[in-house]
Design a protein around this motif. Structure first.
Motif, PDB file in Angstrom:
ATOM      1  N   PHE A 120      -1.563 -17.388   0.138  1.00 31.56           N
ATOM      2  CA  PHE A 120      -1.023 -16.241  -0.625  1.00 31.56           C
ATOM      3  C   PHE A 120      -2.152 -15.412  -1.238  1.00 31.56           C
ATOM      4  N   VAL A 121      -3.232 -16.073  -1.619  1.00 26.47           N
ATOM      5  CA  VAL A 121      -4.405 -15.329  -2.109  1.00 26.47           C
ATOM      6  C   VAL A 121      -4.919 -14.432  -0.984  1.00 26.47           C
ATOM      7  N   TYR A 122      -5.025 -15.009   0.197  1.00 25.06           N
ATOM      8  CA  TYR A 122      -5.543 -14.259   1.355  1.00 25.06           C
ATOM      9  C   TYR A 122      -4.613 -13.079   1.675  1.00 25.06           C
ATOM     10  N   LEU A 123      -3.299 -13.343   1.682  1.00 28.52           N
ATOM     11  CA  LEU A 123      -2.334 -12.273   2.002  1.00 28.52           C
ATOM     12  C   LEU A 123      -2.408 -11.147   0.961  1.00 28.52           C
ATOM     13  N   ASN A 124      -2.565 -11.531  -0.291  1.00 19.12           N
ATOM     14  CA  ASN A 124      -2.676 -10.520  -1.352  1.00 19.12           C
ATOM     15  C   ASN A 124      -3.913  -9.647  -1.113  1.00 19.12           C
ATOM     16  N   HIS A 125      -4.998 -10.314  -0.757  1.00 16.63           N
ATOM     17  CA  HIS A 125      -6.266  -9.641  -0.508  1.00 16.63           C
ATOM     18  C   HIS A 125      -6.109  -8.653   0.662  1.00 16.63           C
ATOM     19  N   VAL A 126      -5.500  -9.151   1.754  1.00 21.66           N
ATOM     20  CA  VAL A 126      -5.335  -8.332   2.964  1.00 21.66           C
ATOM     21  C   VAL A 126      -4.420  -7.143   2.678  1.00 21.66           C
ATOM     22  N   SER A 127      -3.312  -7.382   1.966  1.00 21.79           N
ATOM     23  CA  SER A 127      -2.363  -6.284   1.745  1.00 21.79           C
ATOM     24  C   SER A 127      -2.973  -5.223   0.820  1.00 21.79           C
ATOM     25  N   ARG A 128      -3.783  -5.645  -0.144  1.00 22.62           N
ATOM     26  CA  ARG A 128      -4.429  -4.628  -1.008  1.00 22.62           C
ATOM     27  C   ARG A 128      -5.457  -3.838  -0.226  1.00 22.62           C
ATOM     28  N   PHE A 129      -6.173  -4.542   0.668  1.00 23.78           N
ATOM     29  CA  PHE A 129      -7.174  -3.860   1.488  1.00 23.78           C
ATOM     30  C   PHE A 129      -6.477  -2.822   2.385  1.00 23.78           C
ATOM     31  N   ALA A 130      -5.316  -3.240   2.975  1.00 17.56           N
ATOM     32  CA  ALA A 130      -4.588  -2.326   3.866  1.00 17.56           C
ATOM     33  C   ALA A 130      -4.073  -1.122   3.080  1.00 17.56           C
ATOM     34  N   ALA A 131      -3.567  -1.379   1.846  1.00 17.44           N
ATOM     35  CA  ALA A 131      -3.032  -0.279   1.031  1.00 17.44           C
ATOM     36  C   ALA A 131      -4.145   0.704   0.664  1.00 17.44           C
ATOM     37  N   GLN A 132      -5.306   0.153   0.316  1.00 16.65           N
ATOM     38  CA  GLN A 132      -6.445   1.027  -0.042  1.00 16.65           C
ATOM     39  C   GLN A 132      -6.870   1.861   1.159  1.00 16.65           C
ATOM     40  N   HIS A 133      -6.875   1.223   2.329  1.00 15.92           N
ATOM     41  CA  HIS A 133      -7.297   1.869   3.566  1.00 15.92           C
ATOM     42  C   HIS A 133      -6.342   3.018   3.896  1.00 15.92           C
ATOM     43  N   ALA A 134      -5.012   2.719   3.724  1.00 19.61           N
ATOM     44  CA  ALA A 134      -3.983   3.730   4.051  1.00 19.61           C
ATOM     45  C   ALA A 134      -4.100   4.930   3.101  1.00 19.61           C
ATOM     46  N   SER A 135      -4.358   4.617   1.797  1.00 12.39           N
ATOM     47  CA  SER A 135      -4.379   5.725   0.827  1.00 12.39           C
ATOM     48  C   SER A 135      -5.716   6.474   0.861  1.00 12.39           C
ATOM     49  N   GLY A 136      -6.785   5.804   1.350  1.00 14.18           N
ATOM     50  CA  GLY A 136      -8.091   6.432   1.292  1.00 14.18           C
ATOM     51  C   GLY A 136      -8.530   6.962   2.621  1.00 14.18           C
TER      52      GLY A 136
END
Ligand code: NDP
Length: 393
Positions: free
Chosen positions: A377-393
């Protein structure tokens, strides 16, 4: 002379304990001191307090510790089994001050050997309180709480039968008045800066999420043998009233003291006697008023998760604790944000449902399964935040 072994001597509780030991050389004698990795500090402490043995959990640090203590006559050993051996050495009291479930095997070993334990290491009790209290009952060892709230209750608890409820106070932590939105950007440095207590990093983060109070409810359940409904929490930002016992007749007995761990530690070390401490005295006239408020479980969901785990029975607290240890470590390493700590714990509790642990091996298995799930779950949280940042940036 009381002979003491201190597990976790290099930590915050370890330091407060050794401060009291140094002030009372006619009362206390050190048998063994242990640490996790900090061999330098352990070597210094072992020499300063003339310990008979110094034990380091990290086997990779053995050579350095051995070299540092050559010629002193202090026995040196390393590894988890050596910690258990240290806890079994002939002593009158073992101070259990390791952080996390890593402290369970040596603490349980001391109780099994009939050695009384002054317990700070709440995670051990949360994971396997039923094994620890059963071991103490079998061997005749006494379990003395060091955690300030439980020590307070221990001091004012006359008779369990006539108790209506007990209340543990909580400072509310550094974010007591913060909105969830504001808490989103909390840094590890902000989270470990506790407003009233000076403590190790893990318990400071637990205090900031209020998970600490949840762990303490589970700890109280094991220590005092009351039902979960009889255990309450009250936020008291000044941290001067540490615990309250309400009796059936309406009387409420409370213990007060300065926010200095040397008070409850001194109580546990000297029990059933008392020793003087150098702490600042309470000046109630200067303090003027004592403040209390309800805990907010919406802004601090970790407390609600712990309460649900307690209500749900014996296997859930171990999962809660393991997931929390993983999540707090990930937060301190800046892998997940502050608010994700409770998310990871909640997700792990939903995913893992081990059977009731009957042995230390069962506890280890539940702990390992929960840690592995929480890491995902730590890994999934990390990946989903990275994806969200990538999408918004
Ligand atoms: P610290 O982080 O300051 O110290 C932890 C101690 O445990 C250190 O001696 C550390 O060694 C040792 N340690 C860490 N990991 C391991 C391991 N895997 N195996 C063996 N030893 C290990 O913690 P605190 O003193 O703040 O807290 C200790 C316990 O007491 C916790 O359970 C906490 O919840 C409880 N407690 C603490 C209070 C406080 O005021 N600090 C108040 C009430 C309860 P090293 O230094 O080498 O890393």
């Amino acid at each position: 002379m009381k002979r003491l072994t201190i597990l976790g001597a290099t930590g915050s509780v370890g330091a407060s304990t050794l401060d009291l030991v140094a002030r009372n050389p006619e009362r206390f004698e050190v048998v063994a001191l242990t640490a996790g990795r900090d061999w330098r500090r352990l070597a210094e402490l072992a020499v300063a307090h003339r310990a008979r043995a110094a034990v380091i959990a990290d086997e990779a640090a053995y050579a350095e510790l051995k070299a540092a203590l050559t010629g002193t006559g202090i026995a040196v050993s390393a590894g988890p089994a050596a910690l258990v051996e240290a806890a079994r050495m002939e002593a009158d009291l073992v101070v259990a001050a390791i952080v996390g479930a890593a402290g369970l095997p040596p603490t349980l070993a001391a109780l099994e050997a009939g050695i009384s334990v002054a317990l700070a290491n709440k995670e051990a009790l949360v994971c396997a309180g039923h094994l620890m209290t059963a071991a103490a009952a079998r061997s005749g060892a006494t379990l003395l709480p060091i955690d300030s709230e439980h020590n307070a209750i221990f001091q004012v608890l006359e008779s369990r039968e006539r108790v209506r409820r007990i209340v543990l106070t909580a400072s509310g932590g550094p974010f007591r008045c913060w909105s969830r939105e504001r808490m989103q950007g909390v840094t590890p440095a902000e989270a470990v800066k506790h407003p009233t207590w000076s403590m190790g990093a893990k318990i400071s983060v637990d205090s900031a999420t209020l998970m600490n109070k949840g762990l303490e409810l589970i700890e109280a359940w094991h220590l005092f043998g009351l039902s979960p409904e009889q255990l309450g929490v009250l936020v008291h930002p000044q941290s001067l009233v540490h615990g309250l016992v309400e009796y059936v007749d309406g009387s409420v007995l409370a213990q007060l003291g300065p926010a200095d761990m040397r008070v409850p530690i001194a109580h546990a070390l000297a029990w059933p006697e008392r020793i003087a401490t150098p702490v600042e005295r309470l000046n109630l006239a200067a303090i003027g008023r004592l403040e209390f408020e309800e805990a907010d479980r919406e802004r601090f969901p970790a407390l609600a998760l712990a309460e649900a785990a307690l209500a749900d029975g014996l296997c859930r607290p171990c999962v809660l604790n393991a997931a929390n240890e993983v999540a707090v470590a990930a937060f301190l390493e800046e892998k997940i944000p502050f608010l994700a700590i409770a998310d990871v714990v909640g997700e792990t509790l939903a995913a893992i449902r081990p059977r009731r642990p009957e042995t230390l091996a069962d506890v280890d298995a539940a702990d390992a399964a929960a840690r592995s799930s929480a890491q995902q779950f730590v890994y999934l949280n990390h990946v989903s935040r990275f994806a969200a940042q990538h999408a918004s940036g």
